[in-house]
Design a protein around this motif. Structure first.
Motif, PDB file in Angstrom:
ATOM      1  N   MET A 155       0.879  -1.172  -0.028  1.00  0.00           N
ATOM      2  CA  MET A 155      -0.054  -0.017  -0.061  1.00  0.00           C
ATOM      3  C   MET A 155       0.792   1.339   0.141  1.00  0.00           C
ATOM      4  O   MET A 155       1.464   1.474   0.805  1.00  0.00           O
ATOM      5  N   GLY A 156       0.889   2.010  -0.973  1.00  0.00           N
ATOM      6  CA  GLY A 156       1.512   3.312  -1.093  1.00  0.00           C
ATOM      7  C   GLY A 156       0.754   4.290  -0.096  1.00  0.00           C
ATOM      8  O   GLY A 156      -0.449   4.527  -0.420  1.00  0.00           O
ATOM      9  N   GLY A 157       1.289   5.058   0.342  1.00  0.00           N
ATOM     10  CA  GLY A 157       0.807   5.986   1.225  1.00  0.00           C
ATOM     11  C   GLY A 157       0.612   7.178   0.484  1.00  0.00           C
ATOM     12  O   GLY A 157       1.327   7.480  -0.644  1.00  0.00           O
ATOM     13  N   ARG A 158      -0.604   7.849   0.528  1.00  0.00           N
ATOM     14  CA  ARG A 158      -0.769   8.837  -0.175  1.00  0.00           C
ATOM     15  C   ARG A 158       0.004  10.164   0.514  1.00  0.00           C
ATOM     16  O   ARG A 158      -0.481  10.443   1.549  1.00  0.00           O
ATOM     17  N   ASP A 159       0.619  10.723  -0.345  1.00  0.00           N
ATOM     18  CA  ASP A 159       1.353  11.780   0.428  1.00  0.00           C
ATOM     19  C   ASP A 159       1.463  13.052  -0.390  1.00  0.00           C
ATOM     20  O   ASP A 159       2.400  13.727  -0.683  1.00  0.00           O
ATOM     21  N   GLU A 160       0.473  13.145  -1.204  1.00  0.00           N
ATOM     22  CA  GLU A 160       0.290  14.420  -1.948  1.00  0.00           C
ATOM     23  C   GLU A 160       0.323  15.628  -1.268  1.00  0.00           C
ATOM     24  O   GLU A 160      -0.103  15.802  -0.131  1.00  0.00           O
ATOM     25  N   GLU A 161       1.192  16.578  -1.931  1.00  0.00           N
ATOM     26  CA  GLU A 161       1.112  17.968  -1.125  1.00  0.00           C
ATOM     27  C   GLU A 161       0.056  18.851  -1.932  1.00  0.00           C
ATOM     28  O   GLU A 161       0.419  18.975  -3.217  1.00  0.00           O
ATOM     29  N   GLU A 162      -0.742  19.549  -1.304  1.00  0.00           N
ATOM     30  CA  GLU A 162      -1.580  20.263  -1.741  1.00  0.00           C
ATOM     31  C   GLU A 162      -0.703  21.594  -2.064  1.00  0.00           C
ATOM     32  O   GLU A 162       0.076  22.047  -1.283  1.00  0.00           O
ATOM     33  N   PRO A 163      -0.986  22.310  -3.130  1.00  0.00           N
ATOM     34  CA  PRO A 163      -0.298  23.735  -3.498  1.00  0.00           C
ATOM     35  C   PRO A 163      -0.835  24.571  -2.399  1.00  0.00           C
ATOM     36  O   PRO A 163      -1.833  24.810  -2.184  1.00  0.00           O
ATOM     37  N   THR A 164       0.075  25.083  -1.707  1.00  0.00           N
ATOM     38  CA  THR A 164      -0.153  26.103  -0.828  1.00  0.00           C
ATOM     39  C   THR A 164       0.154  27.612  -1.198  1.00  0.00           C
ATOM     40  O   THR A 164       1.046  27.841  -1.866  1.00  0.00           O
ATOM     41  N   ALA A 165      -0.629  28.405  -0.595  1.00  0.00           N
ATOM     42  CA  ALA A 165      -0.261  29.889  -1.266  1.00  0.00           C
ATOM     43  C   ALA A 165       0.876  30.247  -0.422  1.00  0.00           C
ATOM     44  O   ALA A 165       1.242  29.928   0.476  1.00  0.00           O
ATOM     45  N   PRO A 166       1.682  31.174  -1.067  1.00  0.00           N
ATOM     46  CA  PRO A 166       2.929  31.987  -0.595  1.00  0.00           C
ATOM     47  C   PRO A 166       2.363  32.362   0.949  1.00  0.00           C
ATOM     48  O   PRO A 166       1.519  33.278   0.867  1.00  0.00           O
ATOM     49  N   SER A 167       3.167  32.078   1.833  1.00  0.00           N
ATOM     50  CA  SER A 167       2.746  32.531   3.161  1.00  0.00           C
ATOM     51  C   SER A 167       3.833  33.478   3.583  1.00  0.00           C
ATOM     52  O   SER A 167       4.326  33.232   4.950  1.00  0.00           O
ATOM     53  N   ASN A 168       4.327  34.373   2.780  1.00  0.00           N
ATOM     54  CA  ASN A 168       5.325  35.484   3.353  1.00  0.00           C
ATOM     55  C   ASN A 168       4.573  36.607   4.050  1.00  0.00           C
ATOM     56  O   ASN A 168       5.115  37.632   4.422  1.00  0.00           O
TER      57      ASN A 168
END
Ligand code: ZN
Length: 69
Positions: free
Chosen positions: A1-14
């Protein structure tokens, strides 16, 4: 079972919000662009025209005084 490790695109948090953008060229006060405010056109040596905004005519005058040589 492959773990689902997708990263969601996050808005720049500067922490910078630049949706209004207009600040006084002289003192840096944010300008309410929904109302009239003084602006100055200035032509650069390369021919492009820059637009400078100010929170008040007092700042505009002070800034212009500094620009003149
Ligand atoms: Zn100002």
């Amino acid at each position: 079972m492959g773990g689902r490790d997708e990263e969601e695109p996050t808005a720049p948090s500067n922490g910078q919000r630049d949706d209004q953008g207009a600040v006084c060229e002289y003192c840096g006060t944010p300008i309410d662009t929904s109302e009239w405010y003084p602006v100055t056109n200035r032509r650069d040596p390369d021919g492009s025209v820059e637009l400078y905004a100010f929170c008040s005519e007092t700042c505009q005058d002070s800034w212009c005084d500094e620009q003149t040589e």
